[in-house]
Write a protein that holds these residues in place. Structure first.
Motif, PDB file in Angstrom:
ATOM      1  N   VAL A  78      37.377  31.239  24.097  1.00 53.91           N
ATOM      2  CA  VAL A  78      36.145  32.010  24.300  1.00 53.91           C
ATOM      3  C   VAL A  78      35.083  31.027  24.771  1.00 53.91           C
ATOM      4  CG1 VAL A  78      34.390  33.482  23.275  1.00 53.91           C
ATOM      5  CG2 VAL A  78      36.748  33.636  22.468  1.00 53.91           C
ATOM      6  N   PHE A  79      34.615  31.211  26.016  1.00 57.40           N
ATOM      7  CA  PHE A  79      33.615  30.319  26.585  1.00 57.40           C
ATOM      8  C   PHE A  79      32.204  30.819  26.278  1.00 57.40           C
ATOM      9  CE2 PHE A  79      37.367  29.988  29.365  1.00 57.40           C
ATOM     10  CZ  PHE A  79      37.577  28.619  29.334  1.00 57.40           C
ATOM     11  N   GLN A  80      31.222  29.926  26.463  1.00 59.45           N
ATOM     12  CA  GLN A  80      29.827  30.300  26.258  1.00 59.45           C
ATOM     13  C   GLN A  80      29.358  31.318  27.292  1.00 59.45           C
ATOM     14  OE1 GLN A  80      26.942  27.129  25.751  1.00 59.45           O
ATOM     15  NE2 GLN A  80      28.528  25.726  25.073  1.00 59.45           N
ATOM     16  N   ASP A  81      29.893  31.239  28.509  1.00 60.81           N
ATOM     17  CA  ASP A  81      29.339  32.016  29.626  1.00 60.81           C
ATOM     18  C   ASP A  81      30.119  33.304  29.920  1.00 60.81           C
ATOM     19  OD1 ASP A  81      31.627  30.876  30.570  1.00 60.81           O
ATOM     20  OD2 ASP A  81      30.723  29.903  32.310  1.00 60.81           O
ATOM     21  N   TYR A  82      30.872  33.803  28.956  1.00 64.63           N
ATOM     22  CA  TYR A  82      31.594  35.083  29.038  1.00 64.63           C
ATOM     23  C   TYR A  82      32.821  35.023  29.944  1.00 64.63           C
ATOM     24  CZ  TYR A  82      26.712  36.297  27.916  1.00 64.63           C
ATOM     25  OH  TYR A  82      25.445  36.311  27.418  1.00 64.63           O
ATOM     26  N   SER A  83      32.653  34.546  31.215  1.00 59.50           N
ATOM     27  CA  SER A  83      33.762  34.420  32.171  1.00 59.50           C
ATOM     28  C   SER A  83      34.491  35.744  32.382  1.00 59.50           C
ATOM     29  CB  SER A  83      34.762  33.347  31.687  1.00 59.50           C
ATOM     30  OG  SER A  83      34.128  32.102  31.553  1.00 59.50           O
ATOM     31  N   LEU A  84      33.727  36.823  32.538  1.00 54.79           N
ATOM     32  CA  LEU A  84      34.308  38.137  32.842  1.00 54.79           C
ATOM     33  C   LEU A  84      34.260  38.389  34.340  1.00 54.79           C
ATOM     34  CD1 LEU A  84      32.547  40.248  30.047  1.00 54.79           C
ATOM     35  CD2 LEU A  84      34.828  39.238  29.958  1.00 54.79           C
ATOM     36  N   PHE A  85      35.253  39.122  34.856  1.00 58.70           N
ATOM     37  CA  PHE A  85      35.227  39.521  36.262  1.00 58.70           C
ATOM     38  C   PHE A  85      34.270  40.709  36.406  1.00 58.70           C
ATOM     39  CE2 PHE A  85      39.448  37.495  35.938  1.00 58.70           C
ATOM     40  CZ  PHE A  85      39.306  36.550  36.936  1.00 58.70           C
ATOM     41  N   PRO A  86      33.183  40.555  37.176  1.00 59.35           N
ATOM     42  CA  PRO A  86      32.144  41.588  37.214  1.00 59.35           C
ATOM     43  C   PRO A  86      32.576  42.900  37.856  1.00 59.35           C
ATOM     44  CG  PRO A  86      31.674  39.862  38.820  1.00 59.35           C
ATOM     45  CD  PRO A  86      32.818  39.369  37.990  1.00 59.35           C
ATOM     46  N   TRP A  87      33.617  42.880  38.696  1.00 59.82           N
ATOM     47  CA  TRP A  87      34.080  44.100  39.354  1.00 59.82           C
ATOM     48  C   TRP A  87      35.104  44.876  38.511  1.00 59.82           C
ATOM     49  CZ3 TRP A  87      35.133  39.122  40.914  1.00 59.82           C
ATOM     50  CH2 TRP A  87      36.454  38.694  40.772  1.00 59.82           C
ATOM     51  N   MET A  88      35.485  44.321  37.371  1.00 62.86           N
ATOM     52  CA  MET A  88      36.424  44.985  36.466  1.00 62.86           C
ATOM     53  C   MET A  88      35.687  45.543  35.259  1.00 62.86           C
ATOM     54  SD  MET A  88      39.753  42.506  36.239  1.00 62.86           S
ATOM     55  CE  MET A  88      40.906  42.353  37.594  1.00 62.86           C
ATOM     56  N   THR A  89      36.170  46.666  34.739  1.00 62.91           N
ATOM     57  CA  THR A  89      35.593  47.216  33.510  1.00 62.91           C
ATOM     58  C   THR A  89      35.918  46.299  32.325  1.00 62.91           C
ATOM     59  OG1 THR A  89      37.564  48.498  32.937  1.00 62.91           O
ATOM     60  CG2 THR A  89      35.922  49.558  34.387  1.00 62.91           C
ATOM     61  N   CYS A  90      35.242  46.551  31.215  1.00 64.97           N
ATOM     62  CA  CYS A  90      35.541  45.776  30.001  1.00 64.97           C
ATOM     63  C   CYS A  90      37.013  45.881  29.645  1.00 64.97           C
ATOM     64  CB  CYS A  90      34.694  46.295  28.837  1.00 64.97           C
ATOM     65  SG  CYS A  90      32.947  45.981  29.029  1.00 64.97           S
ATOM     66  N   LEU A  91      37.540  47.113  29.683  1.00 61.72           N
ATOM     67  CA  LEU A  91      38.946  47.326  29.338  1.00 61.72           C
ATOM     68  C   LEU A  91      39.850  46.555  30.289  1.00 61.72           C
ATOM     69  CD1 LEU A  91      40.932  48.926  27.496  1.00 61.72           C
ATOM     70  CD2 LEU A  91      40.996  50.665  29.304  1.00 61.72           C
ATOM     71  N   ASN A  93      39.186  43.859  31.987  1.00 61.84           N
ATOM     72  CA  ASN A  93      39.078  42.425  31.724  1.00 61.84           C
ATOM     73  C   ASN A  93      39.986  42.007  30.576  1.00 61.84           C
ATOM     74  OD1 ASN A  93      36.973  40.503  33.100  1.00 61.84           O
ATOM     75  ND2 ASN A  93      36.022  42.534  33.136  1.00 61.84           N
ATOM     76  N   VAL A  94      40.055  42.835  29.542  1.00 60.95           N
ATOM     77  CA  VAL A  94      40.914  42.514  28.401  1.00 60.95           C
ATOM     78  C   VAL A  94      42.382  42.698  28.771  1.00 60.95           C
ATOM     79  CG1 VAL A  94      41.465  43.044  25.997  1.00 60.95           C
ATOM     80  CG2 VAL A  94      39.095  43.150  26.776  1.00 60.95           C
ATOM     81  N   VAL A  95      42.696  43.783  29.483  1.00 59.95           N
ATOM     82  CA  VAL A  95      44.078  44.052  29.889  1.00 59.95           C
ATOM     83  C   VAL A  95      44.611  42.933  30.776  1.00 59.95           C
ATOM     84  CG1 VAL A  95      45.539  45.575  31.276  1.00 59.95           C
ATOM     85  CG2 VAL A  95      43.936  46.556  29.636  1.00 59.95           C
ATOM     86  N   LEU A  96      43.760  42.403  31.665  1.00 59.96           N
ATOM     87  CA  LEU A  96      44.182  41.331  32.563  1.00 59.96           C
ATOM     88  C   LEU A  96      44.714  40.132  31.776  1.00 59.96           C
ATOM     89  CD1 LEU A  96      44.345  40.299  35.504  1.00 59.96           C
ATOM     90  CD2 LEU A  96      42.043  39.355  35.174  1.00 59.96           C
ATOM     91  N   ALA A  97      44.049  39.817  30.673  1.00 59.22           N
ATOM     92  CA  ALA A  97      44.487  38.689  29.848  1.00 59.22           C
ATOM     93  C   ALA A  97      45.814  38.960  29.162  1.00 59.22           C
ATOM     94  CB  ALA A  97      43.421  38.373  28.801  1.00 59.22           C
ATOM     95  N   LEU A  98      46.173  40.232  29.027  1.00 59.89           N
ATOM     96  CA  LEU A  98      47.407  40.606  28.351  1.00 59.89           C
ATOM     97  C   LEU A  98      48.611  40.634  29.290  1.00 59.89           C
ATOM     98  CD1 LEU A  98      46.054  43.531  26.134  1.00 59.89           C
ATOM     99  CD2 LEU A  98      46.613  41.213  25.407  1.00 59.89           C
ATOM    100  N   GLU A  99      48.375  40.548  30.588  1.00 59.33           N
ATOM    101  CA  GLU A  99      49.477  40.681  31.538  1.00 59.33           C
ATOM    102  C   GLU A  99      50.488  39.541  31.426  1.00 59.33           C
ATOM    103  OE1 GLU A  99      47.871  41.386  35.412  1.00 59.33           O
ATOM    104  OE2 GLU A  99      47.195  43.401  34.898  1.00 59.33           O
ATOM    105  N   GLN A 100      50.016  38.354  31.008  1.00 63.61           N
ATOM    106  CA  GLN A 100      50.927  37.244  30.774  1.00 63.61           C
ATOM    107  C   GLN A 100      51.360  37.164  29.308  1.00 63.61           C
ATOM    108  OE1 GLN A 100      52.338  35.125  33.045  1.00 63.61           O
ATOM    109  NE2 GLN A 100      51.393  36.453  34.572  1.00 63.61           N
ATOM    110  N   ALA A 101      50.454  37.523  28.411  1.00 63.82           N
ATOM    111  CA  ALA A 101      50.754  37.409  26.978  1.00 63.82           C
ATOM    112  C   ALA A 101      51.665  38.519  26.474  1.00 63.82           C
ATOM    113  CB  ALA A 101      49.450  37.412  26.180  1.00 63.82           C
TER     114      ALA A 101
END
Length: 272
Positions: A78-91, A93-101
């Motif tokens: 978890v970084f200080q600056d959020y590091s979210l993709f602005p063109w993706m919804t919150c959901l 952004n979280v799902v993207l991290a799960l594609e490898q995990a």
């Protein structure tokens, strides 16, 4: 101590300036370690080294006796600056991290996991919003949900609650403690938690590592003598809490004073 994470005599710098100088730290599996210190002491740099985003100039860093060679699924950040993709919804952004995990899960299953963790951080019903539609605190909570959803055995957290208001911050501290302690009070994940807040460091950590600056180094550590399982409220009301807090604040004030004194030394070695 049986080291799960081991930082051995690490030196790192930019140009000719050392940011970290001969840092040594051992962390046991399942331990929660808080890191505090004045700005510029290398707290975030140490976390990035553990994440495998940068590499030491000298020394070594190992996880489970294996040298870190880059980012890995065993470490969520978890970084200080959020590091979210602005063109993706919150959901998304979280799902993207799960594609490898979560390679074995379907898209619907990954979305269900993502929604569970958004709910855990208090963002139930916000999954369809873009990061730009959320407050800074809500974006930070989305980043926390993304890291938690990966279910990595190691969490590296760089001031994750810094953008939150006091009430939400307390709730997120409790949520993190519940996740880490488990329903039976057993520790699972190993967490390195960077913060500027002395009370937060004590509420969460088994140990508090205190760093000094110029160059960054570990000055001392404090074992947190508060009962487990623990919560925000139980910590604040513990009879040992005020003494631990005041002791750490006194030591930090000395460090900050030394840093200011160092900065006003002129080139010929005299003092202003």
């Amino acid at each position: 101590m049986n080291a799960y994470i081991s930082i051995d005599d690490v030196v790192f710098g930019y140009g000719k300036e050392d940011v970290l100088f001969h840092v040594n730290l051992s962390i046991s599996k399942g331990e929660f370690v808080s890191v505090i210190g004045p700005s510029g002491c290398g707290k975030s740099t140490m976390l990035r080294l553990l994440a495998g985003l940068i590499f030491p100039h000298e020394g070594s860093i190992t996880v489970n006796h294996k040298t870190i060679s880059g980012p890995g699924l065993d470490r969520a950040v978890v970084f200080q600056d959020y590091s979210l993709f602005p063109w993706m919804t919150c959901l998304q952004n979280v799902v993207l991290a799960l594609e490898q995990a979560c390679l074995g899960e379907s898209k619907a299953e990954r979305e269900n996991i993502a929604e569970t963790y958004l709910e855990l951080v208090g963002l139930s019903g916000q999954g369809k919003k873009l990061p730009g539609e959320l407050s800074g605190g809500m974006r930070q909570r989305t980043a926390i949900a993304r890291a938690l959803a990966q279910n990595a055995p190691i969490l590296l957290m760089d001031e994750p609650f810094g953008a939150l208001d006091e009430i939400t911050r307390a709730k997120q501290q409790d949520a993190l403690l519940d996740l880490w302690q488990g329903t039976s009070g057993e520790t699972g994940k190993t967490i390195l938690f960077v913060t500027h807040d002395v009370e937060e460091a004590l509420i969460l950590g088994d140990r508090v590592i205190v760093m000094g600056a110029q160059p960054g180094r570990i000055v001392f550590e404090e074992t947190v003598s508060l009962d487990r399982p623990r919560s925000h409220s139980s910590s604040l009301h513990h009879p040992n809490f005020a003494g631990l807090r005041n002791s750490l604040l006194d030591k930090l004030n000395v460090l900050v004073g030394e840093l200011i004194e160092h900065e006003i030394v002129v080139e010929d070695g005299s003092r202003i």
